[in-house]
Design a protein around this motif. Structure first.
Motif, PDB file in Angstrom:
ATOM      1  N   MET A 298       0.837  -1.203   0.000  1.00 22.04           N
ATOM      2  CA  MET A 298       0.000   0.000   0.000  1.00 22.04           C
ATOM      3  C   MET A 298       0.874   1.256   0.000  1.00 22.04           C
ATOM      4  O   MET A 298       0.594   2.223  -0.728  1.00 22.04           O
ATOM      5  N   ARG A 302       1.081   4.223  -2.872  1.00 18.49           N
ATOM      6  CA  ARG A 302       0.926   5.657  -2.557  1.00 18.49           C
ATOM      7  C   ARG A 302       2.139   6.461  -3.023  1.00 18.49           C
ATOM      8  O   ARG A 302       2.002   7.596  -3.482  1.00 18.49           O
ATOM      9  N   ARG A 305       2.275   5.969  -7.253  1.00 19.45           N
ATOM     10  CA  ARG A 305       1.038   6.462  -7.849  1.00 19.45           C
ATOM     11  C   ARG A 305       0.953   6.142  -9.335  1.00 19.45           C
ATOM     12  O   ARG A 305       0.884   7.043 -10.177  1.00 19.45           O
ATOM     13  N   MET A 340      -6.866  -2.131  -1.213  1.00 20.92           N
ATOM     14  CA  MET A 340      -5.999  -1.689  -2.301  1.00 20.92           C
ATOM     15  C   MET A 340      -6.816  -1.171  -3.478  1.00 20.92           C
ATOM     16  O   MET A 340      -6.424  -0.193  -4.139  1.00 20.92           O
ATOM     17  N   GLU A 342      -9.680   0.354  -3.342  1.00 21.91           N
ATOM     18  CA  GLU A 342     -10.159   1.695  -3.006  1.00 21.91           C
ATOM     19  C   GLU A 342      -9.053   2.724  -3.190  1.00 21.91           C
ATOM     20  O   GLU A 342      -9.286   3.824  -3.719  1.00 21.91           O
ATOM     21  N   LEU A 343      -7.843   2.387  -2.762  1.00 25.11           N
ATOM     22  CA  LEU A 343      -6.710   3.290  -2.960  1.00 25.11           C
ATOM     23  C   LEU A 343      -6.428   3.467  -4.447  1.00 25.11           C
ATOM     24  O   LEU A 343      -6.141   4.573  -4.911  1.00 25.11           O
ATOM     25  N   LYS A 344      -6.531   2.379  -5.188  1.00 25.47           N
ATOM     26  CA  LYS A 344      -6.324   2.431  -6.641  1.00 25.47           C
ATOM     27  C   LYS A 344      -7.286   3.419  -7.296  1.00 25.47           C
ATOM     28  O   LYS A 344      -6.876   4.237  -8.141  1.00 25.47           O
ATOM     29  N   ASP A 346      -8.694   6.021  -6.062  1.00 26.66           N
ATOM     30  CA  ASP A 346      -8.283   7.392  -5.738  1.00 26.66           C
ATOM     31  C   ASP A 346      -7.101   7.829  -6.599  1.00 26.66           C
ATOM     32  O   ASP A 346      -7.084   8.934  -7.140  1.00 26.66           O
ATOM     33  N   VAL A 347      -6.107   6.943  -6.722  1.00 25.70           N
ATOM     34  CA  VAL A 347      -4.896   7.278  -7.476  1.00 25.70           C
ATOM     35  C   VAL A 347      -5.207   7.471  -8.951  1.00 25.70           C
ATOM     36  O   VAL A 347      -4.800   8.468  -9.567  1.00 25.70           O
TER      37      VAL A 347
END
Length: 416
Positions: A298, A302, A305, A340, A342-344, A346-347
């Motif tokens: 993760m 970040r 990106r 992951m 969800e983070l993806k 956003d990125v």
């Protein structure tokens, strides 16, 4: 290789997307199962016309989840109402159409067509430059089918590329199990040499480089980045699957590279190119992955990106060393995949948001849904142009667009 089962609901466009998915899976060496119960992975391409349809999709997803090992959900309902599957307690990967093959392949290298001949698909020329790889990943079964790298001479591949251009190709896709090790069997990696030669071919076309593992790219990263910087015909796009942010897990995967080498590749391309797209893959829930290892992945996401990210939950392939390892519970894999993913979102959403208001030249490559066309800009980012017929736009056309909006996975462009 995986056995897959695919079901499609809805309109003609959905059926077309399923055909594309299935073609890519077959090109990757995977084959259809007799039914969901015999499949390693089931793919549900959904529709969301009315409320009754949505209920039917959820019910069918539940049935498929019970019948098969892994479930991938895509299509209109997945994109518009993906949270419905989560709220219904369905254990599935909910992804965009373009991401289905990677989600189904479990992080394995793609294979090429059996005879590695080039193929013209509309205005897209597919050029397999070699067969096999130099890796021995503990989770991948593809190696059994392909063996070690076998690289035809540069000139032979250049002539195949030239033939594709003469046949009408406007985009040439360089493919292989691992394009970064092309030429290794001859004692010298030559991907950068081959790309430079292909870009010298007369004609108005673009070139996209397929998957290249970080270890292979690392040794030629400066030469390769220079070739990208010097050739406008090359999309500024690199698919380098890191798979984990933990060196311990990479070692257990037998991935050959370490995180630091991946970062050095990224830094080199950042230095040489003003704008480029990094595509990478992560496998979550590998048998030896700890909570700390997952956090390292993760943190890497970040930090770097990437503009395109494939998140795959680990699943066992029969006959591989990883299949003999004691696996993690399904709940752990599901939770890590959700975090992951969800983070993806956003990125990736940030990338397309930053495009809004800019003007850029794009190549129309495929028909889209309804009266639209799918285009690619210089960094291989997808741009959808709507009302293509009104503007007289067809696949193969180059045009300038203004980016007017975006969804998570693509932008919208208006011809200027």
């Amino acid at each position: 290789m995986a056995r897959y089962h695919i079901e499609t609901y809805g309109c003609t466009a959905n059926r077309g997307e399923s055909r594309t998915i299935e073609r890519r899976l077959r090109d990757g060496g995977h084959h259809p199962a007799d039914g969901p119960a015999d499949a390693d992975v089931a793919i549900l391409n959904t529709c969301t016309v009315v409320e009754k349809t949505e209920r039917n999709m959820l019910r069918r997803a539940e049935e498929l989840q019970a019948e098969t090992g892994d479930l991938v959900v895509t299509g209109c309902m997945a994109l518009a109402q993906g949270e419905e599957f989560v709220e219904a307690g369905i254990d599935a990967q909910v992804v965009h159409w373009d991401e289905v093959p990677e989600a189904a392949m479990n992080g394995e290298c793609p294979t090429t067509t059996p005879d590695t001949d080039p193929v013209l698909d509309g205005v897209i020329g597919i050029l397999p430059i070699a067969r096999g790889c130099m890796s021995d990943c503990s989770y991948c079964i593809t190696k059994r089918a392909t063996g070690k790298i076998d690289s035809p001479p540069v000139e032979e591949n250049v002539e195949k590329a030239r033939a594709l251009v003469h046949a009408g190709a406007k985009e040439i896709r360089i493919t292989g199990q691992d394009t970064g090790v092309y030429g290794w069997d001859e004692g010298e990696r030559k991907l950068h040499v081959l790309l430079d030669r292909i870009c010298d071919i007369e004609g108005d076309f673009r070139v996209r480089v397929g998957m290249a593992n970080p270890k292979g790219v690392h040794g030629i990263r400066e030469e390769l980045a220079d070739v990208f910087a010097e050739n406008e015909k090359l999309y500024n796009f690199l698919h380098a699957p890191v798979q984990s942010g933990s060196n311990d897990v990479l070692g257990d995967m037998r991935r050959q590279h370490q995180v630091e080498e991946f970062l050095e590749v990224v830094e080199t391309f950042d230095d040489r190119l003003d704008e480029w797209t990094l595509s990478t893959d992560f496998i979550v829930g590998f048998p030896t992955e700890t909570d700390a290892d997952h956090e390292r992945s993760m943190d890497l996401l970040r930090r770097v990106r990437p503009e395109k990210i494939n998140v795959t939950r680990f699943s066992k392939r029969p006959g591989t060393d990883a299949a003999e390892m004691k696996g993690l519970g399904g709940t752990i894999k599901k939770e890590r995949s959700k975090a992951m993913s969800e983070l993806k979102r956003d990125v990736v959403g940030e990338v397309h948001e930053s495009m809004v208001g800019t003007r850029r030249e794009v190549l129309a490559v495929r028909p889209g849904t309804g009266d639209s066309v799918k285009c690619r800009d210089g960094a291989y980012r997808q741009v959808i142009v709507q009302h293509a017929d009104d503007h007289g736009i067809e696949p193969g056309d180059m045009l300038e667009v203004e980016i007017t909006g975006h969804e998570t996975m693509y932008a919208f462009g208006r011809p200027t």
